[in-house]
Design a protein around this motif. Structure first.
Motif, PDB file in Angstrom:
ATOM      1  N   VAL A 658       7.158  -1.177  -4.420  1.00  0.00           N
ATOM      2  CA  VAL A 658       6.133  -1.058  -3.384  1.00  0.00           C
ATOM      3  C   VAL A 658       6.451  -2.046  -2.269  1.00  0.00           C
ATOM      4  N   ASP A 659       6.906  -1.516  -1.143  1.00  0.00           N
ATOM      5  CA  ASP A 659       7.179  -2.376   0.008  1.00  0.00           C
ATOM      6  C   ASP A 659       5.884  -2.728   0.740  1.00  0.00           C
ATOM      7  N   GLU A 660       4.989  -1.744   0.877  1.00  0.00           N
ATOM      8  CA  GLU A 660       3.681  -1.980   1.487  1.00  0.00           C
ATOM      9  C   GLU A 660       2.652  -1.096   0.798  1.00  0.00           C
ATOM     10  N   LEU A 661       1.502  -1.676   0.460  1.00  0.00           N
ATOM     11  CA  LEU A 661       0.376  -0.907  -0.057  1.00  0.00           C
ATOM     12  C   LEU A 661      -0.592  -0.664   1.090  1.00  0.00           C
ATOM     13  N   HIS A 662      -0.873   0.598   1.359  1.00  0.00           N
ATOM     14  CA  HIS A 662      -1.756   0.948   2.468  1.00  0.00           C
ATOM     15  C   HIS A 662      -3.157   1.302   1.993  1.00  0.00           C
ATOM     16  N   LYS A 663      -3.239   1.911   0.797  1.00  0.00           N
ATOM     17  CA  LYS A 663      -4.539   2.359   0.314  1.00  0.00           C
ATOM     18  C   LYS A 663      -4.429   2.693  -1.161  1.00  0.00           C
ATOM     19  N   LYS A 664      -5.507   2.418  -1.924  1.00  0.00           N
ATOM     20  CA  LYS A 664      -5.577   2.905  -3.299  1.00  0.00           C
ATOM     21  C   LYS A 664      -7.030   3.047  -3.708  1.00  0.00           C
ATOM     22  N   ALA A 665      -7.299   4.035  -4.572  1.00  0.00           N
ATOM     23  CA  ALA A 665      -8.647   4.236  -5.091  1.00  0.00           C
ATOM     24  C   ALA A 665      -9.007   3.091  -6.033  1.00  0.00           C
ATOM     25  N   TYR A 666     -10.294   2.824  -6.167  1.00  0.00           N
ATOM     26  CA  TYR A 666     -10.748   1.660  -6.936  1.00  0.00           C
ATOM     27  C   TYR A 666     -10.419   1.765  -8.416  1.00  0.00           C
ATOM     28  N   ASP A 667     -10.312   3.002  -8.967  1.00  0.00           N
ATOM     29  CA  ASP A 667     -10.131   3.165 -10.408  1.00  0.00           C
ATOM     30  C   ASP A 667      -8.668   3.266 -10.816  1.00  0.00           C
ATOM     31  N   LEU A 668      -7.749   2.987  -9.899  1.00  0.00           N
ATOM     32  CA  LEU A 668      -6.326   3.067 -10.220  1.00  0.00           C
ATOM     33  C   LEU A 668      -5.826   1.758 -10.819  1.00  0.00           C
ATOM     34  N   PRO A 669      -4.714   1.825 -11.568  1.00  0.00           N
ATOM     35  CA  PRO A 669      -4.095   0.581 -12.044  1.00  0.00           C
ATOM     36  C   PRO A 669      -3.675  -0.279 -10.856  1.00  0.00           C
ATOM     37  N   ALA A 670      -3.410  -1.542 -11.134  1.00  0.00           N
ATOM     38  CA  ALA A 670      -3.052  -2.480 -10.068  1.00  0.00           C
ATOM     39  C   ALA A 670      -1.773  -2.041  -9.362  1.00  0.00           C
ATOM     40  N   ILE A 671      -1.829  -2.018  -8.032  1.00  0.00           N
ATOM     41  CA  ILE A 671      -0.656  -1.749  -7.199  1.00  0.00           C
ATOM     42  C   ILE A 671      -0.613  -2.853  -6.149  1.00  0.00           C
ATOM     43  N   HIS A 672       0.506  -3.552  -6.074  1.00  0.00           N
ATOM     44  CA  HIS A 672       0.637  -4.639  -5.107  1.00  0.00           C
ATOM     45  C   HIS A 672       1.987  -4.545  -4.422  1.00  0.00           C
ATOM     46  N   ALA A 673       2.038  -4.989  -3.183  1.00  0.00           N
ATOM     47  CA  ALA A 673       3.316  -5.075  -2.476  1.00  0.00           C
ATOM     48  C   ALA A 673       4.242  -6.021  -3.237  1.00  0.00           C
ATOM     49  N   GLY A 674       5.496  -5.608  -3.369  1.00  0.00           N
ATOM     50  CA  GLY A 674       6.471  -6.404  -4.103  1.00  0.00           C
ATOM     51  C   GLY A 674       6.543  -6.068  -5.576  1.00  0.00           C
TER      52      GLY A 674
END
Length: 751
Positions: A658-674
């Motif tokens: 993940v180079d950039e996170l722009h959006k994610k739904a609240y119930d998704l697993p953690a997604i972070h840049a890097g």
């Protein structure tokens, strides 16, 4: 700054982009192997990991001795080194790449030679070239000039040219991973048989003939010779007696076959099948047959002797496995009687020791005692009880429907693990499990399913002698376990000691590895090799519905599957499991083969025709644009770089940075840049991928989430665009519009 960092990461990735699919591979497209440590092969540079047996090394040595007599005395030493180098490249662990065979499937006349080495060869030993090849194009180029010759011996990918390939640390690391069992460990498959109607078992007779006996669920057993040739006359045909139907998923039928340990002398074999009793009720029957006195490839149909009949109250959960242990005792694995939840009696059949259903029985088929066609081994756990209360045949109980059990043949060197019985027990609503069978063990059903309670009134103190599974997995992973084998073959040493099993519904393959220090078993899913790894006769896929596994006399494993699980549809196939990383020394792996007399016609193996799929010119998502609707509907939006793509049957699993996170739904697993995340794609054919993402490329991804699987996914309609800087400028506006739209919907809901 982010864009600069992204470009630098792509540059680093690109340094070895051409090696994304690099792997050791011999000219026969099988993996390299190790020679005995005390051997002295001619091509000694490839002794530790190469593609030539000692016999092949001797043939190369003889050719070398013949050719070196024609070398000029003026440069004899240098020319001999060149000669040995060129002749020995067939033994390189990267021989398929050196000879440009992995893509063309044709070997080039000479290995690919790097520029400096080629120039030195041409100028030092020009007389050598006509000795090592008679290829007209190379000879003409050799007679023209140095540039023409060196161009003629180039290969498609000069990253593999000799001798630079020896100094490439990346390839050296790949070879080390292959030798040591590291890396991704994807599997390939070699088709062995096809055109079968629900093949449910593949077993051998342990008579040194290396025949494989493959049974169809309808009640026919075929004989296959070691090379895949099928005998036209069936070994056994009892389809008129076997009870089954054409209904998809019908569990009744011919379910088990086991050869007596002394089959080579007494010709005895045992079968397990569904049939009707004299009163027309459904039963499970275990019978004995013998082969013809003059033909071990055919059963004498007049010799059937019934060993045991067990009433089957419903049409499912029929069990079917039969085994012999080292003592010669016979085991049969019976289902719980069917329906759902084992509803028979107060506690179900599986917890009722007065019933054989839902248990593992052990009997002695070489002896008989009064009123029985067999004897009870004196060491069985319940022989001291009244037989009407606890059946003397029972060895273990509390099983639901064990589908495919096997005995560990033990490590080839130490014998470690020998005699353990592994079983896959099919679950009810939530879990599938793998068990090791112990004397007197209670495997929990219907009190427990896997490690969890199924019937709360029974799952605690009620379960005496409880034995927990060594592994269980939830129905988010698969819904019908197919038990396999602990691999103990010679051909693929990296698989030694791994318990390999699968799932009928999801079509996924797994391994269990034992940690002897902690007594724990660790699970890993097998990926499937792509067409750069699974080449030649090897395939990287199989029909999704795994029906069973088999083992031949050499300990090699087979997978039995079909694309349509009906007894009337001849879509079943049998595949030999191949580890493309490393194989055993071919001269050591096949020994003690006894010829078998064949009477009557045979049919040589013909591989299935290659399937062709018409993939769409454009994926559905390519017709859509990124706007406030598609952006807001997406469960997650990222800019990401694809680092790895692995296939798991009909699933392509992408590892994305993940180079950039722009959006994610609240119930998704953690997604972070890097952070690296896993995104899954599914397709029915396994060939057409929409959207089609390439390793090493950066994309603007609008993805979805499958909550029941807890997986990030890409659908055929998902929008994926090659990354462009203008995507970053769209994000603030789209996020603002999404927030406004969300607030508007929220207000309407509560107005």
């Amino acid at each position: 700054m982010k864009r600069v960092t992204m470009m630098l990461s792509l540059l680093v990735l690109g340094l070895h982009l051409s090696f994304v699919h690099a792997h050791p591979q011999c000219l026969d497209f099988y993996p390299p192997f190790e020679l005995p440590s005390d051997s002295q092969p001619f091509c000694d540079g490839y002794k530790d990991f190469g593609c030539c047996t000692l016999t092949q090394n001797e043939a190369i040595r003889e050719r070398y001795q013949t050719l070196k007599r024609n070398l000029p005395e003026s440069a004899a030493h240098e020319c001999r080194n060149f000669l040995k180098d060129i002749l020995c490249q067939e033994c390189s662990p990267y021989a398929a790449h050196l000879f440009d065979a992995e893509t063309t499937h044709r070997k080039t006349p000479l290995p690919g030679l790097c520029g400096g080495y080629c120039s030195s060869l041409y100028n030092t030993c020009p007389e050598l070239i006509p000795l090592v090849t008679d290829d007209a194009a190379i000879i003409d180029a050799h007679n023209t000039n140095e540039s023409a010759f060196c161009a003629a011996v180039e290969i498609g990918d000069m990253d593999y040219c000799y001798p630079n390939i020896l100094q490439d640390t990346f390839l050296d690391d790949l070879a080390w991973d292959a030798r040591s069992g590291g890396g991704d460990g994807c599997l390939c498959f070699e088709e062995f048989a096809n055109g079968l109607r629900n093949p449910v078992l593949a077993v051998h007779a342990n008579d040194s003939t290396h025949r494989l006996f493959i049974a169809e669920q309808v009640g026919i057993v075929h004989v296959y010779l070691r090379n895949g040739t099928r005998l036209n006359d069936p070994f056994l045909d009892i389809q008129d007696t076997v009870k089954t139907s054409s209904r998809r998923g019908d569990e009744r039928g011919f379910l088990g076959l086991a050869f007596h340990p002394n089959f080579v002398h007494n010709s005895r074999l045992f079968v397990y099948y569904s049939t009707l009793s004299s009163s027309e009720s459904e039963i499970i029957r275990i019978s004995e047959f013998q082969t013809m006195s003059n033909d071990s490839n055919r059963v004498n149909m007049t010799t059937e002797s019934v060993i045991l009949n067990v009433e089957q109250p419903a049409g499912n959960h029929n069990g079917g496995q039969m085994l012999f242990d080292d003592q010669g005792y016979f085991y049969a694995f019976l289902g719980d009687g069917g329906r759902g939840g084992d509803p028979f009696g107060q506690y179900g059949n599986a917890q009722n020791l007065a019933e054989l259903l839902g248990s593992v029985i052990r009997i002695d088929v070489d002896q008989q005692q009064e009123g029985l066609a067999y004897a009870i081994p004196p060491g069985n756990p319940y022989v001291s009880y009244n037989n009407s209360e606890r059946r003397h045949e029972i060895y273990a109980y509390g099983t639901r429907n064990m589908w495919r059990c096997s005995i560990d043949q033990g490590d080839r060197q130490t014998g470690e693990g020998r005699g353990r019985i592994f079983c896959g027990d099919v679950g009810q609503h939530s879990y599938e499990e793998i068990d090791i069978i112990e004397k007197g063990g209670n495997y929990g059903w219907r009190g427990k399913e896997g490690f969890s309670c199924y019937d709360n009134t029974m799952c605690n103190d009620f379960l005496e002698n409880e034995v927990l599974p060594i592994h269980a997995y939830p129905h988010t992973i698969g819904k019908s376990v197919i038990g396999g084998y602990v691999y103990r073959g010679c051909q693929y040493p990296n698989l030694n000691g791994k318990y390999i099993f699968g799932d009928y519904v999801s079509g996924r393959l797994f391994e269990l590895n034992e940690n002897t220090a902690t007594q724990e078993w660790n699970s890993r899913e097998f990926c499937l090799g792509d067409n750069t790894v699974c080449t030649g006769s090897m395939l990287g896929s199989f029909p999704k519905n795994i029906l069973s596994f088999g083992e031949d006399e050499a300990g090699e494993m087979y997978l039995l599957s079909t694309s349509e699980a009906k007894t009337t549809v001849p879509q079943g196939k049998v595949f030999k499991i191949v580890d493309p990383r490393k194989r055993g020394n071919p001269e050591e792996c096949l020994k003690d083969i006894r010829d078998v007399d064949v009477h009557g016609p045979t049919t040589p193996f013909e591989p299935s025709p290659s399937e062709t799929f018409r993939c769409p010119k454009k994926c559905k998502g390519e017709y859509s644009e990124v706007d406030n609707t598609t952006y807001c509907d997406a469960k997650f939006v990222i800019t990401g770089t694809v680092r790895k793509a692995q296939r798991f049957n009909n699933e392509l699993r992408l590892t994305v940075n993940v180079d950039e996170l722009h959006k994610k739904a609240y119930d998704l697993p953690a997604i972070h840049a890097g952070r690296r995340i896993s995104i899954s794609q599914y397709s029915r054919s396994g060939s057409c991928r929409c959207p089609n993402l390439e390793v090493g490329q950066t994309y603007f991804i609008l993805g979805d989430f499958k909550s029941s699987w807890q997986k990030l996914i890409l659908k055929e309609s998902s929008i994926v665009k090659r990354y462009h800087w203008h995507h970053s400028f769209m994000i603030p506006r789209l996020n603002k519009e999404c927030r406004a739209l969300t607030m508007e919907l929220f207000a309407k809901q509560f107005s």
